[in-house]
Scaffold this motif. Sequence first.
Motif, PDB file in Angstrom:
ATOM      1  N   ALA A   1       0.928  -3.317  -2.793  1.00 62.52           N
ATOM      2  CA  ALA A   1      -0.342  -3.929  -3.204  1.00 62.52           C
ATOM      3  C   ALA A   1      -0.180  -5.442  -3.363  1.00 62.52           C
ATOM      4  O   ALA A   1      -1.050  -6.218  -2.938  1.00 62.52           O
ATOM      5  CB  ALA A   1      -0.839  -3.309  -4.502  1.00 62.52           C
ATOM      6  N   GLU A   2       0.941  -5.867  -3.946  1.00 61.44           N
ATOM      7  CA  GLU A   2       1.193  -7.304  -4.102  1.00 61.44           C
ATOM      8  C   GLU A   2       1.368  -8.000  -2.762  1.00 61.44           C
ATOM      9  O   GLU A   2       1.123  -9.203  -2.651  1.00 61.44           O
ATOM     10  CB  GLU A   2       2.411  -7.529  -4.988  1.00 61.44           C
ATOM     11  CG  GLU A   2       2.153  -7.204  -6.442  1.00 61.44           C
ATOM     12  CD  GLU A   2       3.398  -7.232  -7.305  1.00 61.44           C
ATOM     13  OE1 GLU A   2       4.510  -7.469  -6.786  1.00 61.44           O
ATOM     14  OE2 GLU A   2       3.259  -6.998  -8.521  1.00 61.44           O
ATOM     15  N   ALA A   3       1.765  -7.240  -1.731  1.00 60.91           N
ATOM     16  CA  ALA A   3       1.895  -7.789  -0.374  1.00 60.91           C
ATOM     17  C   ALA A   3       0.551  -7.813   0.343  1.00 60.91           C
ATOM     18  O   ALA A   3       0.476  -8.167   1.520  1.00 60.91           O
ATOM     19  CB  ALA A   3       2.907  -6.976   0.426  1.00 60.91           C
ATOM     20  N   GLY A   4      -0.524  -7.405  -0.354  1.00 57.88           N
ATOM     21  CA  GLY A   4      -1.863  -7.466   0.222  1.00 57.88           C
ATOM     22  C   GLY A   4      -2.353  -6.190   0.871  1.00 57.88           C
ATOM     23  O   GLY A   4      -3.414  -6.175   1.489  1.00 57.88           O
ATOM     24  N   MET A   5      -1.601  -5.119   0.735  1.00 55.38           N
ATOM     25  CA  MET A   5      -2.015  -3.850   1.327  1.00 55.38           C
ATOM     26  C   MET A   5      -2.956  -3.106   0.391  1.00 55.38           C
ATOM     27  O   MET A   5      -2.898  -3.265  -0.824  1.00 55.38           O
ATOM     28  CB  MET A   5      -0.796  -2.976   1.624  1.00 55.38           C
ATOM     29  CG  MET A   5       0.094  -3.558   2.684  1.00 55.38           C
ATOM     30  SD  MET A   5       1.398  -2.384   3.086  1.00 55.38           S
ATOM     31  CE  MET A   5       2.588  -3.496   3.826  1.00 55.38           C
ATOM     32  N   THR A   6      -3.811  -2.280   0.984  1.00 51.91           N
ATOM     33  CA  THR A   6      -4.708  -1.418   0.231  1.00 51.91           C
ATOM     34  C   THR A   6      -4.135  -0.012   0.238  1.00 51.91           C
ATOM     35  O   THR A   6      -3.892   0.553   1.318  1.00 51.91           O
ATOM     36  CB  THR A   6      -6.111  -1.399   0.876  1.00 51.91           C
ATOM     37  OG1 THR A   6      -6.606  -2.736   0.928  1.00 51.91           O
ATOM     38  CG2 THR A   6      -7.064  -0.523   0.090  1.00 51.91           C
ATOM     39  N   LEU A   7      -3.899   0.549  -0.926  1.00 52.33           N
ATOM     40  CA  LEU A   7      -3.352   1.904  -1.003  1.00 52.33           C
ATOM     41  C   LEU A   7      -4.458   2.914  -0.727  1.00 52.33           C
ATOM     42  O   LEU A   7      -5.528   2.840  -1.325  1.00 52.33           O
ATOM     43  CB  LEU A   7      -2.737   2.148  -2.375  1.00 52.33           C
ATOM     44  CG  LEU A   7      -1.590   1.208  -2.744  1.00 52.33           C
ATOM     45  CD1 LEU A   7      -1.060   1.532  -4.119  1.00 52.33           C
ATOM     46  CD2 LEU A   7      -0.483   1.252  -1.721  1.00 52.33           C
ATOM     47  N   LEU A   8      -4.199   3.828   0.183  1.00 51.79           N
ATOM     48  CA  LEU A   8      -5.165   4.852   0.563  1.00 51.79           C
ATOM     49  C   LEU A   8      -4.845   6.212  -0.047  1.00 51.79           C
ATOM     50  O   LEU A   8      -5.754   6.974  -0.362  1.00 51.79           O
ATOM     51  CB  LEU A   8      -5.234   4.977   2.087  1.00 51.79           C
ATOM     52  CG  LEU A   8      -5.589   3.705   2.852  1.00 51.79           C
ATOM     53  CD1 LEU A   8      -5.502   3.953   4.360  1.00 51.79           C
ATOM     54  CD2 LEU A   8      -6.973   3.218   2.459  1.00 51.79           C
ATOM     55  N   ALA A   9      -3.555   6.526  -0.155  1.00 53.71           N
ATOM     56  CA  ALA A   9      -3.156   7.837  -0.681  1.00 53.71           C
ATOM     57  C   ALA A   9      -1.706   7.791  -1.128  1.00 53.71           C
ATOM     58  O   ALA A   9      -0.916   6.998  -0.622  1.00 53.71           O
ATOM     59  CB  ALA A   9      -3.331   8.920   0.374  1.00 53.71           C
ATOM     60  N   ARG A  10      -1.401   8.691  -2.070  1.00 51.61           N
ATOM     61  CA  ARG A  10      -0.015   8.894  -2.509  1.00 51.61           C
ATOM     62  C   ARG A  10       0.255  10.388  -2.487  1.00 51.61           C
ATOM     63  O   ARG A  10      -0.608  11.189  -2.815  1.00 51.61           O
ATOM     64  CB  ARG A  10       0.201   8.345  -3.910  1.00 51.61           C
ATOM     65  CG  ARG A  10       0.235   6.823  -3.919  1.00 51.61           C
ATOM     66  CD  ARG A  10       0.425   6.255  -5.291  1.00 51.61           C
ATOM     67  NE  ARG A  10       1.663   6.710  -5.911  1.00 51.61           N
ATOM     68  CZ  ARG A  10       2.110   6.248  -7.070  1.00 51.61           C
ATOM     69  NH1 ARG A  10       1.420   5.346  -7.727  1.00 51.61           N
ATOM     70  NH2 ARG A  10       3.222   6.710  -7.580  1.00 51.61           N
TER      71      ARG A  10
END
Length: 119
Positions: free
Chosen positions: A19-28
């Motif tokens: 997330a800090e790298a700019g990615m959007t989390l979609l699922a875990r």
Amino acid sequence: MVQESIAGHQQDLAARLLAEAGMTLLARNWRCGRAGEIDIVARDGDVVVVCEVKTRRAGLFEHPMAAVTPTKADRLRRLAECWLDRHGGSPPGGVRIDLVGVVLPRRGAPLVEHARGVA
């Protein structure tokens, strides 16, 4: 139970790093039947990222970045295909398989590393 708690904490560290790298989390912990589980699915611009999270204790085992064997890479590719089939197909930027390695030292904070495009 303790092992699951440790794994969950390491996935939290990995998710925060992405997330800090700019990615959007979609699922875990997304499961695809018997094919297995994807630790984290994220979006990086127009790329879907399938991310494996591996944790090792410092000095006891191989580095977590060595964990993606050809067999594991094939499984991750199959899981990525399953994700795409169930979520509208391939995005314009395609799919990338990343690895977040977490090394747990005897003392101090975990060392978290992100490798892009490992498979």
